[in-house]
Design a protein around this motif. Structure first.
Motif, PDB file in Angstrom:
ATOM      1  N   ALA A  30       0.840  -1.202   0.000  1.00 38.29           N
ATOM      2  CA  ALA A  30       0.000   0.000   0.000  1.00 38.29           C
ATOM      3  C   ALA A  30       0.872   1.249   0.000  1.00 38.29           C
ATOM      4  O   ALA A  30       1.734   1.411   0.874  1.00 38.29           O
ATOM      5  N   HIS A  31       0.634   2.126  -0.969  1.00 33.35           N
ATOM      6  CA  HIS A  31       1.351   3.391  -1.103  1.00 33.35           C
ATOM      7  C   HIS A  31       0.351   4.535  -1.231  1.00 33.35           C
ATOM      8  O   HIS A  31      -0.792   4.328  -1.659  1.00 33.35           O
ATOM      9  N   ILE A  32       0.788   5.741  -0.956  1.00 34.01           N
ATOM     10  CA  ILE A  32       0.119   6.946  -1.449  1.00 34.01           C
ATOM     11  C   ILE A  32       1.129   7.712  -2.287  1.00 34.01           C
ATOM     12  O   ILE A  32       2.342   7.616  -2.065  1.00 34.01           O
ATOM     13  N   THR A  33       0.647   8.489  -3.240  1.00 34.77           N
ATOM     14  CA  THR A  33       1.564   9.193  -4.142  1.00 34.77           C
ATOM     15  C   THR A  33       2.321  10.307  -3.430  1.00 34.77           C
ATOM     16  O   THR A  33       3.457  10.611  -3.799  1.00 34.77           O
ATOM     17  N   ILE A 109      -0.087  -0.853  -5.022  1.00 34.88           N
ATOM     18  CA  ILE A 109      -1.162   0.105  -5.290  1.00 34.88           C
ATOM     19  C   ILE A 109      -0.731   1.478  -4.809  1.00 34.88           C
ATOM     20  O   ILE A 109      -0.338   1.643  -3.660  1.00 34.88           O
ATOM     21  N   GLU A 110      -0.812   2.458  -5.681  1.00 39.85           N
ATOM     22  CA  GLU A 110      -0.551   3.862  -5.336  1.00 39.85           C
ATOM     23  C   GLU A 110      -1.885   4.605  -5.309  1.00 39.85           C
ATOM     24  O   GLU A 110      -2.508   4.826  -6.350  1.00 39.85           O
ATOM     25  N   ALA A 111      -2.346   4.963  -4.113  1.00 34.76           N
ATOM     26  CA  ALA A 111      -3.530   5.810  -4.003  1.00 34.76           C
ATOM     27  C   ALA A 111      -3.138   7.255  -4.297  1.00 34.76           C
ATOM     28  O   ALA A 111      -2.145   7.760  -3.766  1.00 34.76           O
ATOM     29  N   PHE A 182      14.629  -2.213   3.844  1.00 33.49           N
ATOM     30  CA  PHE A 182      15.565  -1.491   2.973  1.00 33.49           C
ATOM     31  C   PHE A 182      14.874  -0.409   2.142  1.00 33.49           C
ATOM     32  O   PHE A 182      15.374  -0.004   1.098  1.00 33.49           O
ATOM     33  N   ASN A 183      13.705   0.044   2.610  1.00 37.37           N
ATOM     34  CA  ASN A 183      13.038   1.200   2.039  1.00 37.37           C
ATOM     35  C   ASN A 183      12.949   2.268   3.122  1.00 37.37           C
ATOM     36  O   ASN A 183      13.023   1.966   4.320  1.00 37.37           O
ATOM     37  N   ASP A 184      12.793   3.522   2.718  1.00 33.38           N
ATOM     38  CA  ASP A 184      12.793   4.597   3.702  1.00 33.38           C
ATOM     39  C   ASP A 184      11.495   5.405   3.724  1.00 33.38           C
ATOM     40  O   ASP A 184      11.353   6.322   4.519  1.00 33.38           O
ATOM     41  N   HIS A 185      10.524   5.080   2.877  1.00 36.93           N
ATOM     42  CA  HIS A 185       9.258   5.804   2.887  1.00 36.93           C
ATOM     43  C   HIS A 185       8.394   5.345   4.056  1.00 36.93           C
ATOM     44  O   HIS A 185       8.499   4.199   4.501  1.00 36.93           O
ATOM     45  N   THR A 186       7.534   6.231   4.534  1.00 36.98           N
ATOM     46  CA  THR A 186       6.698   5.923   5.688  1.00 36.98           C
ATOM     47  C   THR A 186       5.206   5.963   5.371  1.00 36.98           C
ATOM     48  O   THR A 186       4.378   6.016   6.276  1.00 36.98           O
ATOM     49  N   ASP A 187       4.848   5.951   4.092  1.00 33.77           N
ATOM     50  CA  ASP A 187       3.439   5.957   3.702  1.00 33.77           C
ATOM     51  C   ASP A 187       2.866   4.532   3.827  1.00 33.77           C
ATOM     52  O   ASP A 187       3.619   3.574   3.955  1.00 33.77           O
ATOM     53  N   PRO A 188       1.525   4.403   3.790  1.00 35.59           N
ATOM     54  CA  PRO A 188       0.498   5.379   3.417  1.00 35.59           C
ATOM     55  C   PRO A 188      -0.127   6.135   4.600  1.00 35.59           C
ATOM     56  O   PRO A 188      -0.958   6.999   4.378  1.00 35.59           O
ATOM     57  N   GLY A 189       0.186   5.787   5.844  1.00 31.50           N
ATOM     58  CA  GLY A 189      -0.392   6.475   6.988  1.00 31.50           C
ATOM     59  C   GLY A 189      -1.726   5.914   7.439  1.00 31.50           C
ATOM     60  O   GLY A 189      -2.045   5.923   8.630  1.00 31.50           O
ATOM     61  N   SER A 190      -2.546   5.446   6.502  1.00 33.49           N
ATOM     62  CA  SER A 190      -3.817   4.763   6.807  1.00 33.49           C
ATOM     63  C   SER A 190      -4.216   3.993   5.558  1.00 33.49           C
ATOM     64  O   SER A 190      -3.693   4.244   4.466  1.00 33.49           O
ATOM     65  N   TRP A 191      -5.144   3.065   5.729  1.00 33.81           N
ATOM     66  CA  TRP A 191      -5.628   2.277   4.590  1.00 33.81           C
ATOM     67  C   TRP A 191      -7.008   1.749   4.931  1.00 33.81           C
ATOM     68  O   TRP A 191      -7.266   1.413   6.110  1.00 33.81           O
ATOM     69  N   PRO A 192      -7.929   1.668   3.969  1.00 32.34           N
ATOM     70  CA  PRO A 192      -9.286   1.216   4.291  1.00 32.34           C
ATOM     71  C   PRO A 192      -9.317  -0.214   4.819  1.00 32.34           C
ATOM     72  O   PRO A 192      -8.469  -1.039   4.492  1.00 32.34           O
ATOM     73  N   ASP A 193     -10.335  -0.477   5.617  1.00 33.47           N
ATOM     74  CA  ASP A 193     -10.500  -1.777   6.240  1.00 33.47           C
ATOM     75  C   ASP A 193     -10.934  -2.806   5.205  1.00 33.47           C
ATOM     76  O   ASP A 193     -11.653  -2.503   4.267  1.00 33.47           O
ATOM     77  N   PHE A 194     -10.531  -4.052   5.407  1.00 36.82           N
ATOM     78  CA  PHE A 194     -10.897  -5.107   4.459  1.00 36.82           C
ATOM     79  C   PHE A 194     -12.399  -5.327   4.398  1.00 36.82           C
ATOM     80  O   PHE A 194     -12.935  -5.723   3.375  1.00 36.82           O
ATOM     81  N   ALA A 195     -13.088  -5.075   5.500  1.00 32.91           N
ATOM     82  CA  ALA A 195     -14.530  -5.327   5.545  1.00 32.91           C
ATOM     83  C   ALA A 195     -15.336  -4.241   4.862  1.00 32.91           C
ATOM     84  O   ALA A 195     -16.524  -4.402   4.646  1.00 32.91           O
ATOM     85  N   SER A 196     -14.704  -3.106   4.522  1.00 26.52           N
ATOM     86  CA  SER A 196     -15.429  -1.979   3.946  1.00 26.52           C
ATOM     87  C   SER A 196     -15.333  -2.010   2.443  1.00 26.52           C
ATOM     88  O   SER A 196     -14.278  -2.279   1.878  1.00 26.52           O
TER      89      SER A 196
END
Length: 399
Positions: A30-33, A109-111, A182-196
């Motif tokens: 899971a990523h955000i742009t 996936i990049e949101a 070995f990656n340094d990004h800290t995204d996505p911060g949140s992600w939708p629930d599987f049940a939603s």
């Protein structure tokens, strides 16, 4: 074998396919742009989905994911098939795994989102605060590739990193970019629930319907047509427009109430009946509109609720004298027509995008309601009366 390409996605195949490393369990990343830096005190306008598609299919192809996802409309573009690696992770030589390939699948996936983005006047601090339109379709597709519904390093809830090489190598499931070794990004911060299917919690009461008899569940994904969402969870005037058109064409039997601006299972079932009447079958008649069937239902494709004075004047002067059903600016004329219906001045039957003689007469009645008389109430929209109608019915007016 599951579909290599997400059903309904816009395919922009970059080529350069490469196999993944099958000894590792299946994963989704899971990523955000995060294409702009904004804060609560200084929000910034959301970066359009099309801009990110152009970037990842152009100069950014070397960092491209599998999917680019617009959480506001549900649109998705796919750049690599599911069984190929994509390129959004760092994979340095010192890493024990080739991170972009470390799984039977490694679907990325990049949101299209950054914290405190402003979209249509509203500010969204977190991805889960958006509609998350289309999430249910993406989740179902990724699940079909065997990716389990779990976050081995915890569901992301902030922008902190947490990485563990052993977990990464041995457990399948969903990983935040912040979890990848070995990656340094800290995204996505949140992600939708599987049940939603959209957003973070249960659908609102107007969208809660029992599953239809026989154990089958109506299609629950969204598409974007002419910039507007359709399908389960979509919201807006265009949903009401479709529902009213279905009823007028005799395809409203599944409504318990409505139609209204929230797309529910009843809308899907009614639209499926309409598609079947056109001769469609299978997935082509699953109740989620396509451009062709929508055009046949309405006679035009709804657009964002913005009306040009010049365009509707041209329509009002041209359509009455043209052949029956002529549409000079169909989408904009239909917005005005629906507004006149909601003001009690026009019958729903005449919302067809053609600014014909009945629409002119209804608009003249609106002008008289605004205080105009004689030749100033001739049914040809003027800036003042059109702005008043827009203010009353919630659409924007431009010159």
């Amino acid at each position: 074998m599951p579909d290599l390409w997400l059903p309904g996605a816009e395919v922009h195949d970059l080529g350069d396919h490469a196999p993944t490393d099958q000894q590792y369990p299946p994963k989704a990343i899971a990523h955000i742009t995060w294409d702009r830096n904004a804060t609560a005190a200084a929000p910034q306008d959301w970066c359009p989905y099309e801009d990110l598609v152009n970037y990842f299919t152009g100069s950014g192809a070397g960092d491209a994911p599998h999917l680019i996802w617009d959480p506001f409309s549900g649109r998705a573009a796919q750049l690599f098939p599911a069984d190929s690696r994509s390129k959004s992770l760092l994979s340095p030589t010192q890493s024990p795994t080739r991170t972009n390939r470390a799984g039977r699948v490694v679907i990325q996936i990049e949101a299209v989102f950054f914290p405190y983005c402003r979209y249509q006047g509203r500010v969204y601090p977190r991805l889960v605060d958006t509609p998350c339109a289309g999430w249910g379709r993406i989740h179902a597709w990724i699940s079909s590739w065997g990716v389990p519904d779990e976050w081995p390093m915890g569901r992301p809830s902030d922008f902190s990193g947490h990485r563990d090489e052993q977990t990464w190598e041995t457990r399948g499931g969903w990983y935040a970019h912040a979890h990848v070794p070995f990656n340094d990004h800290t995204d996505p911060g949140s992600w939708p629930d599987f049940a939603s299917t959209s957003g973070t919690g249960d659908p609102p009461p107007s969208q809660q319907h029992p599953a239809p008899p026989g154990g089958s569940t109506p299609a629950r994904y969204q598409v974007s047509i002419n910039g507007l969402p359709y399908g389960y969870g979509a919201h807006g005037y265009q949903v009401t427009t479709v529902g009213r058109a279905l009823v007028s064409h005799g395809f409203g039997s599944h409504y318990r109430s409505g139609p209204g601006p929230d797309w529910t299972d009843a809308d899907t079932e009614n639209y499926a009946d309409y598609q079947a009447s056109l001769g469609y079958s299978g997935q082509a008649a699953d109740g989620v509109p396509g451009e062709s069937s929508l055009n046949r239902l309405l006679g035009y494709l709804p657009a964002q609720r913005t009306v040009s004075v010049a365009h509707v004047v041209a329509a009002a002067r041209t359509d009455p004298g043209a052949e029956q059903g002529h549409r000079t600016y169909g989408a904009e004329a239909a917005i005005v027509e629906q507004a006149l219906v909601d003001e009690g001045l026009l019958d729903q039957h005449w919302v067809d995008g053609s600014f014909g003689s009945r629409t002119v007469a209804a608009y003249a009645a609106w002008q008289r309601r605004c205080g105009y008389e004689g030749g100033a109430a001739d049914g040809i929209p003027g800036p003042d009366s059109l702005h008043r109608l827009g203010a009353a019915q919630g659409f924007a007016v431009t010159d």
